[in-house]
Structure formats: C-alpha cells, structure tokens
Design a protein around this motif. Structure first.
Motif, PDB file in Angstrom:
ATOM      1  N   ARG A 131      20.119  -1.062  -3.803  1.00  0.00           N
ATOM      2  CA  ARG A 131      20.579  -0.489  -5.069  1.00  0.00           C
ATOM      3  C   ARG A 131      20.490   1.041  -5.074  1.00  0.00           C
ATOM      4  O   ARG A 131      20.714   1.674  -6.100  1.00  0.00           O
ATOM      5  N   GLY A 132      20.110   1.624  -3.939  1.00  0.00           N
ATOM      6  CA  GLY A 132      20.021   3.078  -3.860  1.00  0.00           C
ATOM      7  C   GLY A 132      18.860   3.650  -4.642  1.00  0.00           C
ATOM      8  O   GLY A 132      18.927   4.781  -5.129  1.00  0.00           O
ATOM      9  N   VAL A 133      17.763   2.883  -4.742  1.00  0.00           N
ATOM     10  CA  VAL A 133      16.608   3.277  -5.558  1.00  0.00           C
ATOM     11  C   VAL A 133      15.430   3.595  -4.645  1.00  0.00           C
ATOM     12  O   VAL A 133      15.224   2.938  -3.614  1.00  0.00           O
ATOM     13  N   ARG A 134      14.635   4.567  -5.033  1.00  0.00           N
ATOM     14  CA  ARG A 134      13.435   4.919  -4.280  1.00  0.00           C
ATOM     15  C   ARG A 134      12.411   3.779  -4.326  1.00  0.00           C
ATOM     16  O   ARG A 134      12.332   3.048  -5.303  1.00  0.00           O
ATOM     17  N   MET A 135      11.604   3.721  -3.267  1.00  0.00           N
ATOM     18  CA  MET A 135      10.565   2.691  -3.158  1.00  0.00           C
ATOM     19  C   MET A 135       9.243   3.360  -2.803  1.00  0.00           C
ATOM     20  O   MET A 135       9.114   3.997  -1.756  1.00  0.00           O
ATOM     21  N   HIS A 136       8.258   3.211  -3.701  1.00  0.00           N
ATOM     22  CA  HIS A 136       6.934   3.797  -3.464  1.00  0.00           C
ATOM     23  C   HIS A 136       5.933   2.706  -3.124  1.00  0.00           C
ATOM     24  O   HIS A 136       5.841   1.691  -3.815  1.00  0.00           O
ATOM     25  N   VAL A 137       5.153   2.933  -2.073  1.00  0.00           N
ATOM     26  CA  VAL A 137       4.062   2.035  -1.693  1.00  0.00           C
ATOM     27  C   VAL A 137       2.749   2.692  -2.089  1.00  0.00           C
ATOM     28  O   VAL A 137       2.403   3.768  -1.588  1.00  0.00           O
ATOM     29  N   ASP A 138       2.044   2.049  -2.999  1.00  0.00           N
ATOM     30  CA  ASP A 138       0.717   2.523  -3.390  1.00  0.00           C
ATOM     31  C   ASP A 138      -0.283   1.992  -2.365  1.00  0.00           C
ATOM     32  O   ASP A 138      -0.756   0.865  -2.464  1.00  0.00           O
ATOM     33  N   ALA A 139      -0.583   2.833  -1.380  1.00  0.00           N
ATOM     34  CA  ALA A 139      -1.578   2.497  -0.358  1.00  0.00           C
ATOM     35  C   ALA A 139      -2.797   3.394  -0.529  1.00  0.00           C
ATOM     36  O   ALA A 139      -3.446   3.758   0.462  1.00  0.00           O
ATOM     37  N   CYS A 140      -3.108   3.722  -1.786  1.00  0.00           N
ATOM     38  CA  CYS A 140      -4.232   4.607  -2.052  1.00  0.00           C
ATOM     39  C   CYS A 140      -5.516   4.069  -1.421  1.00  0.00           C
ATOM     40  O   CYS A 140      -6.295   4.815  -0.838  1.00  0.00           O
ATOM     41  N   ILE A 141      -5.739   2.767  -1.531  1.00  0.00           N
ATOM     42  CA  ILE A 141      -6.939   2.171  -0.951  1.00  0.00           C
ATOM     43  C   ILE A 141      -6.709   1.755   0.502  1.00  0.00           C
ATOM     44  O   ILE A 141      -7.543   1.991   1.373  1.00  0.00           O
ATOM     45  N   GLY A 142      -5.585   1.164   0.788  1.00  0.00           N
ATOM     46  CA  GLY A 142      -5.388   0.584   2.111  1.00  0.00           C
ATOM     47  C   GLY A 142      -4.830   1.509   3.165  1.00  0.00           C
ATOM     48  O   GLY A 142      -4.912   1.207   4.357  1.00  0.00           O
ATOM     49  N   GLY A 143      -4.268   2.641   2.763  1.00  0.00           N
ATOM     50  CA  GLY A 143      -3.528   3.465   3.706  1.00  0.00           C
ATOM     51  C   GLY A 143      -4.330   3.994   4.868  1.00  0.00           C
ATOM     52  O   GLY A 143      -3.793   4.195   5.963  1.00  0.00           O
ATOM     53  N   TRP A 144      -5.634   4.221   4.674  1.00  0.00           N
ATOM     54  CA  TRP A 144      -6.432   4.773   5.764  1.00  0.00           C
ATOM     55  C   TRP A 144      -7.274   3.711   6.465  1.00  0.00           C
ATOM     56  O   TRP A 144      -7.977   4.018   7.428  1.00  0.00           O
ATOM     57  N   VAL A 145      -7.196   2.460   6.024  1.00  0.00           N
ATOM     58  CA  VAL A 145      -7.999   1.424   6.678  1.00  0.00           C
ATOM     59  C   VAL A 145      -7.154   0.285   7.248  1.00  0.00           C
ATOM     60  O   VAL A 145      -7.481  -0.246   8.304  1.00  0.00           O
ATOM     61  N   LEU A 146      -6.046  -0.070   6.592  1.00  0.00           N
ATOM     62  CA  LEU A 146      -5.221  -1.156   7.113  1.00  0.00           C
ATOM     63  C   LEU A 146      -4.665  -0.866   8.505  1.00  0.00           C
ATOM     64  O   LEU A 146      -4.617  -1.777   9.356  1.00  0.00           O
ATOM     65  N   PRO A 147      -4.222   0.372   8.807  1.00  0.00           N
ATOM     66  CA  PRO A 147      -3.748   0.626  10.177  1.00  0.00           C
ATOM     67  C   PRO A 147      -4.829   0.373  11.232  1.00  0.00           C
ATOM     68  O   PRO A 147      -4.531  -0.088  12.335  1.00  0.00           O
ATOM     69  N   TYR A 148      -6.079   0.668  10.894  1.00  0.00           N
ATOM     70  CA  TYR A 148      -7.167   0.423  11.832  1.00  0.00           C
ATOM     71  C   TYR A 148      -7.498  -1.063  11.908  1.00  0.00           C
ATOM     72  O   TYR A 148      -7.851  -1.579  12.985  1.00  0.00           O
ATOM     73  N   PHE A 149      -7.381  -1.776  10.789  1.00  0.00           N
ATOM     74  CA  PHE A 149      -7.531  -3.232  10.842  1.00  0.00           C
ATOM     75  C   PHE A 149      -6.502  -3.828  11.804  1.00  0.00           C
ATOM     76  O   PHE A 149      -6.805  -4.748  12.576  1.00  0.00           O
ATOM     77  N   ALA A 150      -5.266  -3.307  11.739  1.00  0.00           N
ATOM     78  CA  ALA A 150      -4.216  -3.811  12.630  1.00  0.00           C
ATOM     79  C   ALA A 150      -4.578  -3.548  14.094  1.00  0.00           C
ATOM     80  O   ALA A 150      -4.371  -4.401  14.966  1.00  0.00           O
ATOM     81  N   LYS A 151      -5.141  -2.376  14.364  1.00  0.00           N
ATOM     82  CA  LYS A 151      -5.547  -2.060  15.736  1.00  0.00           C
ATOM     83  C   LYS A 151      -6.682  -2.968  16.201  1.00  0.00           C
ATOM     84  O   LYS A 151      -6.845  -3.203  17.405  1.00  0.00           O
ATOM     85  N   LEU A 152      -7.458  -3.481  15.242  1.00  0.00           N
ATOM     86  CA  LEU A 152      -8.552  -4.391  15.564  1.00  0.00           C
ATOM     87  C   LEU A 152      -8.094  -5.839  15.667  1.00  0.00           C
ATOM     88  O   LEU A 152      -8.910  -6.736  15.894  1.00  0.00           O
ATOM     89  N   GLY A 153      -6.795  -6.068  15.478  1.00  0.00           N
ATOM     90  CA  GLY A 153      -6.263  -7.409  15.674  1.00  0.00           C
ATOM     91  C   GLY A 153      -5.873  -8.153  14.415  1.00  0.00           C
ATOM     92  O   GLY A 153      -5.434  -9.302  14.498  1.00  0.00           O
ATOM     93  N   ALA A 154      -6.026  -7.526  13.234  1.00  0.00           N
ATOM     94  CA  ALA A 154      -5.653  -8.208  11.992  1.00  0.00           C
ATOM     95  C   ALA A 154      -4.137  -8.414  11.932  1.00  0.00           C
ATOM     96  O   ALA A 154      -3.365  -7.542  12.333  1.00  0.00           O
ATOM     97  N   ASP A 155      -3.742  -9.560  11.434  1.00  0.00           N
ATOM     98  CA  ASP A 155      -2.326  -9.892  11.276  1.00  0.00           C
ATOM     99  C   ASP A 155      -1.891  -9.426   9.885  1.00  0.00           C
ATOM    100  O   ASP A 155      -2.129 -10.121   8.893  1.00  0.00           O
TER     101      ASP A 155
END
Length: 471
Positions: free
Chosen positions: A186-210
């Motif tokens: 629809r040509g609309v902006r999309m914001h992801v609120d990763a205020c809590i997860g943004g600095w930890v979820l990428p590391y969880f993924a590196k540790l093997g989290a799906d």
C-alpha cells in the motif's frame, strides 16, 4: 560535598535495587561492575558538552554516528541506513510517527495502524501529534499481531504501520515479514519497535535461537527503534531510531529561522542534549564489543529459559504466549491473587511487575530478565513458589461490591479534583509516606475501575506525588 553525597545515598536507600537482578522491571543489569564504572567515567567526561550543535562539539557527532553504525550493522542495515540517538524508546517511537505524519502532508486526517499489544508510546505519539489510532486485535492465544487483520486495517489515511520485536507485555515477536509486505503493497511506512529486542535478539540468533526475521533484512521495513539502555546495558537514557534512508528520516528533523536568535536545528524532540548519556553508551558499547554482548546474551538466554520453565512448573501458574526474548508474563488460577503474589515477592526482596487485564490478556505478572539473573534462578523460583502458597493461604483480595459498583459508574470527565482526591484517599493512593507496603488492595480496586477512570486516577496520583512539601 561529603554531606550532600551522604544525603543522596540516604535518599537512594529507599529505592528498588538497580543491581543484582532482584528488580525485574525498569532496570537492565549486566552484572559486570566495570560497565558501571566505565559509563560513569565517560558520562563525567562529556556531561557538560551540548548536542544542540554538532559543529561545536564534534566529539558527540562522532560518537553518535559510531553508535548508529553499530546499531545498523546489528539490524541488517545497508550503506543507506541512517539514524538518530534519542533519550529513550518513547522518543524514538514518537519520532517515527512524526516522520511518517510529516512525510504525508497530502493526508488530511492521518492514521497509524498498530496491534493492541504495541507499546503505549504509540498512543502517546498519536495524542501529541494529532494522529488517529487504528488498534487491531491480536491472536488471543499467541498475543502476536494478526497479519490479515493488520492488512485489512490499512487504508488511504494510513501513514505508518507498527509491529513489535518483541512486544513488551508478552515478549513475543509479531509476524514482521507478513505485516511489512502488506504495508509495502500500500506504499505505507513500516516501523518495527525493537526497543527491547533489538540489541539482544540478534545475539540470541547467533547462539542458535530460531527467530523470525524482524529487521531491515525484511523487505518493507522502513524504521526500527532499539534502546541501548536496555540490552546494550548502557546508562539511561539512550536509544537509536534507525531509518532505511536519509529521505525517510528527514521529516522528523526540525528547523526554525523565524526568530532573531540562532537558527534552531534539531534532529530530536530535544534541543539541548547533554553529551553524558551518549558518551557513556559509546564507551560501554566499545568496551563490551561483540564477544562481550554474545556472552551477556548467553547468560540472559539461559536465565530466561530456566525461569520460564520454573514458572511453568509451579502449580497454578501459566506462561502467556510463547516468549522468545527476555520477557516473561504469567497468569494464575482462581485459587490465589496475583497482586498478593507480587506483594509477597517484594517482601522477599524481589520486584515483579503487575499488568492489569486488557482485551484477551488476563491479569498477569511480568518479568524482565537480564544477564544479572543468571545464577539466582533457583532462589527466585523458590521464593515465587512460596509467594504463591502464601497468596493461596491468604485468599483472594476482595473489593467491596458496592465500592466496585460505585467506581465502575463514575465518569472521569465530570469528576472534580476534590472528588478525585477523596477517591485517591479511599484507595490508599495518598503519595509520599502514605503509600502502603502492600499494594494488592489498591491494585484490586484499580483493576475494578474502567480503563479511562484508572488512567485519570493515576494521573491525579502522579500530580499528588509531584507536589513539593512545604519547606
């Protein structure tokens, strides 16, 4: 000076502990003492510098660009990705909404589409910036946003679609890919609120989290918020708002030459900004580095897995949804009162956060688990089990039916300040030394109040708290 600092220490003695993992809300503790020492030293070095003018204090400009680059690298950014350091997650979310609104001056009555689990910061943004909220129910079992319902809510007035990674209330990640695809179509902006997860979820993924994809690697994601004072374990308050391009960011900048002073130019809602928090964050991020954050994420992940499994093993408790990050919310059976459980935990030296029922989400207790909780899980779970048994023995907190009916019938729009004062006194919300140790009766009364009345009661309570005593 010694007397003043002694007085400050005396005042602080009545606060919840910010270290040791016993306060499972509001604070994020790495468990590493040198992190606090480095942050404090860096803060002192730059606290007098002013981020109002980056040409006057180029050190702050360099540090901000360094932090933005680090956040963008962590969250799938490209060479076009830009960002802004803000005072916290709420300001980052506010600016995301402001940028989206001001990028569409052709829309007479702009709206934002958000799941009902989106952070209240987006409700605040809608209130401040005159944007309509289109709130979409989530899946009642998983508490994740419903992509089809979100897509159906987008119309010609929509300037921004919001989703969470994870949502605060339940710690679940919304289906970002599907929602972003609907917004992009629809040509609309999309914001992801990763205020809590943004600095930890990428590391969880590196540790093997799906984990489901949620960052700029997802087509259609145009902005992401990530707080450094959460799982980057930096001093408060520092957050980063990333945009996929400079063109998308431009509309939250502000400039005014319409007065006889200097031309005001601001990238955030603030003008003057102390360099202290920025420098403290920069120092901590560089000190910990990739390996340090991976180790901290591993400790937090192990702690949250142990706590989640332990909570699920306590008779009468049930974890809500399928949390994949560091947040756990759990509800209870009818045999005991969760507000009493929170009081019992506080008496045992732990702070857990009550969350009132809303929509399909029942009354629950919320845990923010950090690296500092690693190793203390058995003690926490033993105290939680004992608190449940104590609450079961005490029985449910009962609000007088006549009082509950009276409160439910009140109209917050017509009540006077004096009437609110009487209600606050009856509820025990007098502030200061009048706040009781046991909050269960107060929380039970607030839970019985309709949400608009609860909001107004707590606003009046806040006003009472922030009233200086006679000198």
């Amino acid at each position: 000076m010694t007397d003043v600092l002694a007085r400050l220490r005396e005042l602080r003695s009545g606060d919840l502990p910010t270290h040791g993992g016993r306060t499972l809300a509001y604070v994020y503790d790495s468990g590493l003492s040198e992190v606090d020492e480095i942050a404090a030293a860096a803060h002192a070095l730059a606290s007098s510098a002013n981020g109002l003018d980056p040409t006057a204090f180029p050190s702050l400009l360099r540090m901000e660009n360094d932090l933005v680059a680090r956040a963008a690298g962590l969250l799938g950014g490209t060479p076009d990705t830009v960002g802004t350091v803000t005072s916290g997650g709420t300001e980052s979310c506010l600016l995301a909404v402001l940028a989206a609104r001001d990028a569409r001056p052709d829309v007479a009555s702009p709206s934002i589409v958000l799941p009902e689990t989106a952070h209240a910061a987006f409700h605040k943004a809608a209130h401040l910036f005159g944007v309509r909220k289109i709130v979409v129910p989530v899946d009642p079992d998983t508490f994740r946003a419903d992509p089809a319902a979100m897509a159906a809510a987008i119309d010609d007035s929509t300037v921004l679609v919001v989703a969470s990674a994870p949502s605060y209330a339940h710690g679940v990640v919304d289906p970002i890919s599907e929602i972003a695809a609907a917004a992009s179509a629809r040509g609309v902006r999309m914001h992801v609120d990763a205020c809590i997860g943004g600095w930890v979820l990428p590391y969880f993924a590196k540790l093997g989290a799906d984990l489901p994809p949620f960052d700029f690697r997802v087509p259609g994601v145009t902005s992401i918020s990530v707080d450094l004072h959460k799982y980057a374990y930096c001093a408060k308050g520092v957050s980063v708002l990333l945009h996929a391009s400079a063109e998308l960011r431009r509309t939250h900048f502000f400039a005014s030459a319409a007065w006889p002073g200097y031309t005001m130019l601001n990238p955030t809602l603030q003008s003057t900004r102390s360099g202290g928090p920025l420098a403290a964050a920069w120092a901590v991020v560089h000190h910990l580095g990739e390996d340090g954050y991976l180790k901290l994420a591993s400790r937090a992940r192990e702690a949250v897995e142990r706590i989640r499994a332990g909570v699920a093993g306590i008779p009468g408790l049930r974890v809500l949804g399928d949390p994949v990050s560091t947040l756990v919310a759990f509800t209870g059976s009818d045999g005991f009162d969760l507000f009493t459980v929170a009081d019992e935990m506080k008496a045992r030296g732990w702070y857990v956060q009550p969350q009132f029922a809303h929509g399909t989400s029942p009354l629950n207790l919320h845990l923010t688990v950090t690296a500092a909780n690693h190793g203390s899980e058995p003690e926490f779970l033993a105290d939680l089990a004992a608190s449940v048994e104590a609450a079961r023995a005490e029985g449910p907190v009962r609000v007088d039916p006549d009082v509950a009916a009276f409160v439910a019938a009140l109209d917050p729009e017509t009540l006077t300040a004096e009437q609110f004062g009487g209600l606050l006194a009856a509820a025990g919300l007098t502030g200061g030394d009048g706040l009781p140790e046991r909050m269960a009766p107060i929380n039970a009364l607030l839970a019985a109040a309709p949400e608009p009345l609860r909001e107004r009661l707590l606003v009046e309570f806040l006003g009472a708290l922030y009233t200086p005593s006679p000198q």
